[in-house]
Write a protein that holds these residues in place. Structure first.
Motif, PDB file in Angstrom:
ATOM      1  N   SER A 259      34.020 -27.026 -38.351  1.00 25.86           N
ATOM      2  CA  SER A 259      32.760 -26.318 -38.116  1.00 25.86           C
ATOM      3  C   SER A 259      32.358 -25.435 -39.294  1.00 25.86           C
ATOM      4  O   SER A 259      31.209 -24.996 -39.376  1.00 25.86           O
ATOM      5  CB  SER A 259      32.879 -25.453 -36.854  1.00 25.86           C
ATOM      6  N   SER A 260      33.300 -25.187 -40.218  1.00 31.91           N
ATOM      7  CA  SER A 260      33.023 -24.302 -41.356  1.00 31.91           C
ATOM      8  C   SER A 260      32.921 -25.023 -42.687  1.00 31.91           C
ATOM      9  O   SER A 260      32.278 -24.524 -43.610  1.00 31.91           O
ATOM     10  CB  SER A 260      34.132 -23.251 -41.468  1.00 31.91           C
ATOM     11  N   SER A 261      33.552 -26.181 -42.793  1.00 33.92           N
ATOM     12  CA  SER A 261      33.664 -26.841 -44.090  1.00 33.92           C
ATOM     13  C   SER A 261      33.355 -28.328 -43.990  1.00 33.92           C
ATOM     14  O   SER A 261      33.999 -29.047 -43.215  1.00 33.92           O
ATOM     15  CB  SER A 261      35.091 -26.660 -44.626  1.00 33.92           C
ATOM     16  N   PRO A 262      32.390 -28.828 -44.777  1.00 31.91           N
ATOM     17  CA  PRO A 262      32.133 -30.272 -44.783  1.00 31.91           C
ATOM     18  C   PRO A 262      33.324 -31.073 -45.290  1.00 31.91           C
ATOM     19  O   PRO A 262      33.494 -32.234 -44.922  1.00 31.91           O
ATOM     20  CB  PRO A 262      30.917 -30.415 -45.715  1.00 31.91           C
ATOM     21  N   VAL A 263      34.154 -30.443 -46.121  1.00 33.99           N
ATOM     22  CA  VAL A 263      35.347 -31.131 -46.616  1.00 33.99           C
ATOM     23  C   VAL A 263      36.344 -31.329 -45.481  1.00 33.99           C
ATOM     24  O   VAL A 263      36.892 -32.426 -45.299  1.00 33.99           O
ATOM     25  CB  VAL A 263      35.993 -30.332 -47.764  1.00 33.99           C
ATOM     26  N   PHE A 264      36.566 -30.282 -44.687  1.00 27.05           N
ATOM     27  CA  PHE A 264      37.469 -30.418 -43.543  1.00 27.05           C
ATOM     28  C   PHE A 264      36.885 -31.379 -42.505  1.00 27.05           C
ATOM     29  O   PHE A 264      37.630 -32.138 -41.867  1.00 27.05           O
ATOM     30  CB  PHE A 264      37.740 -29.057 -42.913  1.00 27.05           C
ATOM     31  N   TYR A 265      35.570 -31.348 -42.328  1.00 25.09           N
ATOM     32  CA  TYR A 265      34.953 -32.265 -41.368  1.00 25.09           C
ATOM     33  C   TYR A 265      35.226 -33.717 -41.772  1.00 25.09           C
ATOM     34  O   TYR A 265      35.631 -34.540 -40.938  1.00 25.09           O
ATOM     35  CB  TYR A 265      33.445 -32.024 -41.287  1.00 25.09           C
ATOM     36  N   SER A 266      35.034 -34.024 -43.059  1.00 20.98           N
ATOM     37  CA  SER A 266      35.308 -35.386 -43.533  1.00 20.98           C
ATOM     38  C   SER A 266      36.791 -35.716 -43.435  1.00 20.98           C
ATOM     39  O   SER A 266      37.173 -36.854 -43.146  1.00 20.98           O
ATOM     40  CB  SER A 266      34.844 -35.534 -44.989  1.00 20.98           C
ATOM     41  N   MET A 267      37.627 -34.705 -43.647  1.00 21.29           N
ATOM     42  CA  MET A 267      39.069 -34.913 -43.580  1.00 21.29           C
ATOM     43  C   MET A 267      39.502 -35.368 -42.194  1.00 21.29           C
ATOM     44  O   MET A 267      40.386 -36.226 -42.050  1.00 21.29           O
ATOM     45  CB  MET A 267      39.784 -33.606 -43.943  1.00 21.29           C
TER      46      MET A 267
ATOM     47  N   MET B 265      44.861 -16.791 -46.187  1.00 26.66           N
ATOM     48  CA  MET B 265      43.689 -15.926 -46.341  1.00 26.66           C
ATOM     49  C   MET B 265      42.392 -16.700 -46.083  1.00 26.66           C
ATOM     50  O   MET B 265      41.465 -16.199 -45.446  1.00 26.66           O
ATOM     51  CB  MET B 265      43.661 -15.326 -47.745  1.00 26.66           C
ATOM     52  N   ILE B 266      42.355 -17.931 -46.587  1.00 27.63           N
ATOM     53  CA  ILE B 266      41.170 -18.768 -46.376  1.00 27.63           C
ATOM     54  C   ILE B 266      40.994 -19.096 -44.897  1.00 27.63           C
ATOM     55  O   ILE B 266      39.875 -19.045 -44.359  1.00 27.63           O
ATOM     56  CB  ILE B 266      41.280 -20.047 -47.232  1.00 27.63           C
ATOM     57  N   LEU B 267      42.096 -19.407 -44.226  1.00 29.49           N
ATOM     58  CA  LEU B 267      42.016 -19.663 -42.786  1.00 29.49           C
ATOM     59  C   LEU B 267      41.524 -18.428 -42.039  1.00 29.49           C
ATOM     60  O   LEU B 267      40.679 -18.530 -41.129  1.00 29.49           O
ATOM     61  CB  LEU B 267      43.378 -20.089 -42.249  1.00 29.49           C
ATOM     62  N   GLN B 268      42.034 -17.263 -42.391  1.00 29.12           N
ATOM     63  CA  GLN B 268      41.603 -16.029 -41.721  1.00 29.12           C
ATOM     64  C   GLN B 268      40.104 -15.839 -41.879  1.00 29.12           C
ATOM     65  O   GLN B 268      39.419 -15.401 -40.946  1.00 29.12           O
ATOM     66  CB  GLN B 268      42.359 -14.821 -42.296  1.00 29.12           C
ATOM     67  N   PHE B 269      39.567 -16.165 -43.054  1.00 23.22           N
ATOM     68  CA  PHE B 269      38.120 -16.038 -43.250  1.00 23.22           C
ATOM     69  C   PHE B 269      37.357 -17.037 -42.378  1.00 23.22           C
ATOM     70  O   PHE B 269      36.333 -16.702 -41.773  1.00 23.22           O
ATOM     71  CB  PHE B 269      37.764 -16.254 -44.723  1.00 23.22           C
ATOM     72  N   ILE B 270      37.841 -18.275 -42.327  1.00 26.96           N
ATOM     73  CA  ILE B 270      37.176 -19.291 -41.504  1.00 26.96           C
ATOM     74  C   ILE B 270      37.120 -18.849 -40.042  1.00 26.96           C
ATOM     75  O   ILE B 270      36.110 -19.032 -39.360  1.00 26.96           O
ATOM     76  CB  ILE B 270      37.910 -20.640 -41.634  1.00 26.96           C
TER      77      ILE B 270
ATOM     78  N   LEU C 230      33.216 -23.691 -49.011  1.00 28.69           N
ATOM     79  CA  LEU C 230      33.016 -22.532 -48.133  1.00 28.69           C
ATOM     80  C   LEU C 230      32.097 -21.549 -48.867  1.00 28.69           C
ATOM     81  O   LEU C 230      32.545 -20.615 -49.521  1.00 28.69           O
ATOM     82  CB  LEU C 230      34.357 -21.882 -47.792  1.00 28.69           C
ATOM     83  N   LYS C 231      30.796 -21.772 -48.776  1.00 30.32           N
ATOM     84  CA  LYS C 231      29.848 -21.047 -49.599  1.00 30.32           C
ATOM     85  C   LYS C 231      29.863 -19.550 -49.326  1.00 30.32           C
ATOM     86  O   LYS C 231      29.702 -18.742 -50.243  1.00 30.32           O
ATOM     87  CB  LYS C 231      28.435 -21.607 -49.381  1.00 30.32           C
ATOM     88  N   LEU C 232      30.032 -19.144 -48.086  1.00 33.11           N
ATOM     89  CA  LEU C 232      30.076 -17.713 -47.790  1.00 33.11           C
ATOM     90  C   LEU C 232      31.276 -17.050 -48.454  1.00 33.11           C
ATOM     91  O   LEU C 232      31.192 -15.912 -48.935  1.00 33.11           O
ATOM     92  CB  LEU C 232      30.104 -17.477 -46.279  1.00 33.11           C
ATOM     93  N   LEU C 233      32.378 -17.756 -48.483  1.00 32.10           N
ATOM     94  CA  LEU C 233      33.571 -17.218 -49.134  1.00 32.10           C
ATOM     95  C   LEU C 233      33.373 -17.187 -50.649  1.00 32.10           C
ATOM     96  O   LEU C 233      33.788 -16.225 -51.323  1.00 32.10           O
ATOM     97  CB  LEU C 233      34.793 -18.061 -48.769  1.00 32.10           C
ATOM     98  N   THR C 234      32.746 -18.210 -51.203  1.00 30.73           N
ATOM     99  CA  THR C 234      32.419 -18.200 -52.629  1.00 30.73           C
ATOM    100  C   THR C 234      31.542 -17.006 -52.972  1.00 30.73           C
ATOM    101  O   THR C 234      31.744 -16.338 -53.992  1.00 30.73           O
ATOM    102  CB  THR C 234      31.702 -19.499 -53.025  1.00 30.73           C
TER     103      THR C 234
END
Length: 249
Positions: free
Chosen positions: A49-57, A80-85, A109-113
């Protein structure tokens, strides 16, 4: 892991999601992360739901089955990345920004970028200018790179004194040395470049001889303006560096 009885009651969505992640409740994917392949569990739904890369994965034509290997991010930063997601919260600092930025770019993850970019843009100062320059260069942030270079040119000797100077790449050092805007005496630039070369010898487990330092400096040595040095230091610097020798082919 057994959950407490009231973890859902009067808790925010981010608190509930964080609790499920931290306590590994109903997780349906396991990652093996970093050089030690540390197992980290998560939820496909949250990641997709947060990342198109994970969605494709997880949902693409070549969807991952079973354990997912992630070799290019260490567990500390992947967590840390998971906590942000899961929570939209993160503390970006000078120690984690480059690794977090790498992960945010990798997983789109554009918001994190944006969080990382905001941190870097707000830390163009004497203490962190070299860190910002390296990150801007690595991630092709041209506007930020120009901004921090102009800052370094003005505050030359102070920035060269910062602890992050020694960690600059040869490419970033070249950006400084080829410019005639850097406000710093050439003798001091020469001394700092020797320190940089010495550190590179240590990084490569080489003996800290003049020859090895010159080898680590490479063509950067020929960007130092020896003719503008004071006469009393110019001769010893030239002799020490053997700048008049033919460059090795």
């Amino acid at each position: 892991m057994e959950a407490t009885s009231d973890w859902q009651i009067r808790k925010s969505l981010s608190d509930r999601m964080k609790y499920m992640l931290n306590n590994q409740l109903m997780c349906d994917v396991t990652f093996h992360v970093g050089t030690d392949k540390t197992p980290i569990k998560a939820h496909k739904y949250m990641l997709a739901s947060s990342s198109p890369v994970f969605y494709s994965m997880f949902e693409g034509l070549l969807a991952e089955k079973g354990t997912v290997e992630i070799v290019d991010i260490e567990p500390e930063y992947f967590n840390m990345i998971l906590q942000f997601i899961y929570t939209d919260k993160i503390t970006v600092d000078s120690f984690n920004v480059k690794n977090i930025l790498y992960g945010s770019e990798k997983y789109m993850l554009k918001l994190l970028t944006d969080e990382c970019n905001a941190f870097l843009a707000s830390h163009v100062n004497v203490d962190h200018a070299c860190l910002v320059l390296q990150a801007a260069h690595d991630f092709n942030m041209k506007d930020l790179e120009t901004k921090v270079l102009n800052f370094i040119f003005i505050h030359g000797s102070e920035v060269l004194d910062s602890k992050d100077f020694i960690n600059l790449s040869a490419e970033c050092l070249k950006l400084l040395l080829v410019s005639d805007k850097l406000r710093c005496e050439e003798e001091y630039i020469y001394q700092k470049m020797l320190h940089w070369g010495l550190q590179k010898c240590n990084d490569k487990s080489l003996a800290t001889t003049d020859e090895n330092i010159r080898e680590c400096l490479g063509d950067l040595l020929y960007l130092i303006r020896f003719p503008v040095m004071r006469p009393q230091t110019q001769h010893s610097a030239l002799r020490h560096s053997r700048i008049n020798d033919e460059p090795s082919s």
